[in-house]
Design a protein around this motif. Structure first.
Motif, PDB file in Angstrom:
ATOM      1  N   UNK A  86      31.285  39.998  42.112  1.00 40.67           N
ATOM      2  CA  UNK A  86      32.123  40.343  40.967  1.00 40.67           C
ATOM      3  C   UNK A  86      33.593  40.407  41.368  1.00 40.67           C
ATOM      4  N   UNK A  87      33.872  41.025  42.513  1.00 36.80           N
ATOM      5  CA  UNK A  87      35.250  41.114  43.000  1.00 36.80           C
ATOM      6  C   UNK A  87      35.780  39.736  43.366  1.00 36.80           C
ATOM      7  N   UNK A  88      34.916  38.912  43.928  1.00 42.14           N
ATOM      8  CA  UNK A  88      35.309  37.553  44.303  1.00 42.14           C
ATOM      9  C   UNK A  88      35.674  36.743  43.065  1.00 42.14           C
ATOM     10  N   UNK A  89      34.880  36.874  42.011  1.00 39.88           N
ATOM     11  CA  UNK A  89      35.166  36.151  40.764  1.00 39.88           C
ATOM     12  C   UNK A  89      36.496  36.618  40.150  1.00 39.88           C
ATOM     13  N   UNK A  90      36.772  37.906  40.233  1.00 39.54           N
ATOM     14  CA  UNK A  90      38.039  38.425  39.700  1.00 39.54           C
ATOM     15  C   UNK A  90      39.223  37.961  40.544  1.00 39.54           C
ATOM     16  N   UNK A  91      38.994  37.833  41.842  1.00 40.60           N
ATOM     17  CA  UNK A  91      40.039  37.270  42.702  1.00 40.60           C
ATOM     18  C   UNK A  91      40.325  35.826  42.308  1.00 40.60           C
ATOM     19  N   UNK A  92      39.281  35.080  42.031  1.00 39.75           N
ATOM     20  CA  UNK A  92      39.442  33.677  41.626  1.00 39.75           C
ATOM     21  C   UNK A  92      40.333  33.551  40.388  1.00 39.75           C
ATOM     22  N   UNK A  93      40.219  34.509  39.484  1.00 42.90           N
ATOM     23  CA  UNK A  93      40.946  34.448  38.210  1.00 42.90           C
ATOM     24  C   UNK A  93      42.382  34.942  38.324  1.00 42.90           C
ATOM     25  N   UNK A  94      42.701  35.633  39.397  1.00 44.31           N
ATOM     26  CA  UNK A  94      44.011  36.281  39.499  1.00 44.31           C
ATOM     27  C   UNK A  94      45.174  35.298  39.393  1.00 44.31           C
ATOM     28  N   UNK A  95      45.091  34.180  40.084  1.00 43.57           N
ATOM     29  CA  UNK A  95      46.214  33.243  40.099  1.00 43.57           C
ATOM     30  C   UNK A  95      46.431  32.573  38.750  1.00 43.57           C
TER      31      UNK A  95
END
Length: 252
Positions: A86-95
């Motif tokens: 879940x944290x990885x997916x949110x990191x993906x969306x950050x940029x």
């Protein structure tokens, strides 16, 4: 319709940091106890940009990491990422989210990595406010007024962040020069100010690298910042030492 074969990212944060460092190294004046460096304001802005770019790069690297792992032949061969999906997916969306300052983005990455807030956040607020004062032209306006005594003088309003930075020192040198009727942009034009911003950038970046949960995602990210000198784990570890060496050279 063509599909991507892979994802990667350009490491721009290091370029911004290096430009900041090289500009101030070549522009300092250290005669008769004077610390004047006219590249310091540019250095401050580039340091803020470097931190923002680094946060976005972690996001891009997360996307590349996920893409690579999903294309592996067998799920059984996939290594442990070391970070919650879940944290990885949110990191993906950050940029892809353009909202918020570099400070806001930094705090979001810290939270996604489930790290405690670092002590350097207070200085990050100062860097953010100083950067904003430099690029928002209303802060750089210098009204020229005639006083009641008939004397023509500058009437520039000093940003509040200078008060917060007034007690900061680097090797015994104040990062903000004393107020002697100078424009505030000149008062921050010191090598001490540049070193303060460069050190903060290194510390902020290294904090995130250290906060990455142990696993193959951590290795994937660190690999993007490898340095040729294997004495150091990454570019910013070496940069921190290089800045310290320069500080000793100019203020010894």
């Amino acid at each position: 319709m063509q599909n991507p074969l892979a994802y990667t990212t350009a490491v721009m944060s290091w370029g911004f940091f290096l430009s900041s460092f090289e500009r101030v190294k070549s522009s300092g004046t250290y005669e008769s106890g004077l610390d004047l460096n006219l590249e310091a304001p540019s250095s401050v802005v580039l340091c803020a940009v470097s931190i923002e770019a680094f946060c976005n790069e972690i996001s891009s690297l997360a996307r590349a990491f996920v893409f690579e792992k999903e294309r592996e032949e067998s799920p059984s061969k996939r290594q442990t990422p070391g970070i919650r999906r879940e944290a990885l997916d949110q990191l993906c969306a950050l940029s892809q989210d353009g909202t918020g300052s570099f400070y806001d983005r930094y705090k979001r990455v810290v939270k996604l990595l489930e790290a405690s807030n670092p002590a350097l956040l207070e200085d990050m607020v100062c860097l953010r406010d100083l950067r904003d004062a430099l690029v928002h032209f209303r802060s750089c306006d210098v009204p020229i007024q005639e006083g009641e005594d008939g004397v023509i003088r500058y009437a520039q309003e000093t940003p509040e962040v200078l008060r917060r930075l007034s007690n900061n020192e680097i090797s015994g040198r104040q990062v903000v020069a004393q107020d002697k009727g100078l424009e505030w942009t000149l008062r921050i034009s010191t090598s001490a100010m540049s070193i303060w911003a460069l050190k903060l950038t290194c510390d902020a970046t290294l904090f995130l690298l250290d906060a990455l949960p142990a696993g193959d995602f951590q290795e994937f990210v660190i690999e993007a910042y490898r340095v040729r000198d294997y004495t150091y784990r990454d570019l910013y570890s070496k940069a921190k030492e290089d800045v310290a060496v320069w500080e000793c050279e100019i203020f010894s």
